[in-house]
Design a protein around this motif. Structure first.
Motif: not given
Length: 295
Positions: A38-39, A43, A46, A66
């Motif tokens: 997701v970085w 994203k 999340i 995160l």
């Protein structure tokens, strides 16, 4: 019904399954082992992960941060490669098996584990490596074969100065390498943990590069794992249109000829190992699951 469900990697399937089970009212605790990237992109995953998972076990030390503003418990458990390297029993007859003198320095190439990766990357890697070999008589080239099925792609390059190394000896090759070229992947982290100065490559079609940048919005300062974890350039990277034989040869020369750059790279690899720590990832994963008090 199960008391817990452990999803391992493969987020495209696992996160959908987790959402479906949560929606269906499944009472089991849901744990994802290996955080999706997701970085890098995605994203938007999340919030969905927060709503469907009870715990996230990460392999990279910066990933829990995160999720610090969510209710999802994210825990860094260490990277499995640490224990894998520590438990590896190195074969000290490696050089003799392949007819490589002790005095000979090795320039190794790790072209990838998939056919398309090899087809795209290896010709450029070989061309740059051969140019280096012409000017360094005490250097031999070694090609790492990740799978016996890939041998036909590598064997056409074999010669007295170009050795094909079996996958079972990849760690021995890393240990003995003076310098390396590696297609982007987990292999980069393994090379870093062996403290081998490496140039990372990743050839891609123009359309793929366009989609990555413009559609998926992947725009990271670094793309290889050592650089992402270390938050700086530990290994030079040549991606997409920047990957040419000339650019690759230049980067190899810098890492080989400049003692300052070589020492800086090796020192950064040592620091990387400190960042990752010395945890037994499998043991920590088991302990964190048991600590959920589900049994």
């Amino acid at each position: 019904p199960p008391k817990t469900i452990i999803f391992i990697d493969y987020p495209g399937f696992n996160l959908r399954m987790a959402r479906a089970l949560k929606k269906a009212g499944c009472p089991a605790k849901q744990i994802q082992y290996v955080c999706p990237s997701v970085w890098a992109w995605g994203k938007g995953r999340i919030p969905s992960m927060e709503n469907s998972l009870d715990q996230l076990l990460t392999l990279l030390p910066f990933e829990p941060e995160l999720f610090s503003k969510t209710k999802l418990k994210a825990l860094y458990i260490g990277h499995p490669l640490i224990q894998r390297l520590q438990s590896h029993s190195y074969d000290h007859t490696f050089r003799k098996q392949y007819g490589i003198d002790q005095e000979t320095s090795i320039l190794s190439i790790f072209p990838g584990s998939r056919e398309k990766e090899i087809i795209r990357n290896l010709p450029v890697q070989i061309q740059a490596a051969k140019n280096i070999l012409k000017k360094h008589q005490n250097l031999i080239l070694a090609l790492s074969c990740a799978d016996s099925k890939l041998l036909p792609l590598l064997e056409k390059y074999a010669s007295p100065n170009i050795k094909i190394i079996r996958a079972s000896n990849s760690y021995e090759l890393m240990r003995d390498s003076h310098l390396a070229i590696a297609t982007s992947g987990t292999i980069n982290l393994e090379l870093a943990l062996h403290k081998v100065p490496t140039v990372v490559t990743y050839a891609m079609p123009i359309l793929d590069a366009f989609l990555a940048e413009k559609v998926f919005r992947i725009n990271l300062p670094h793309y290889s794992l050592p650089n992402i974890i270390g938050k700086k350039e530990i290994f030079p990277e040549l991606f997409g249109p920047y990957l040419t034989a000339e650019n690759l040869e230049k980067k190899l020369r810098e890492l080989s000829m400049s003692q300052f750059m070589r020492n800086s790279c090796i020192q950064a690899c040592s620091e990387l190992k400190n960042i990752l720590g010395n945890r037994d990832a499998s043991f920590e994963a088991a302990r964190s699951i048991l600590n959920l008090e589900i049994f």
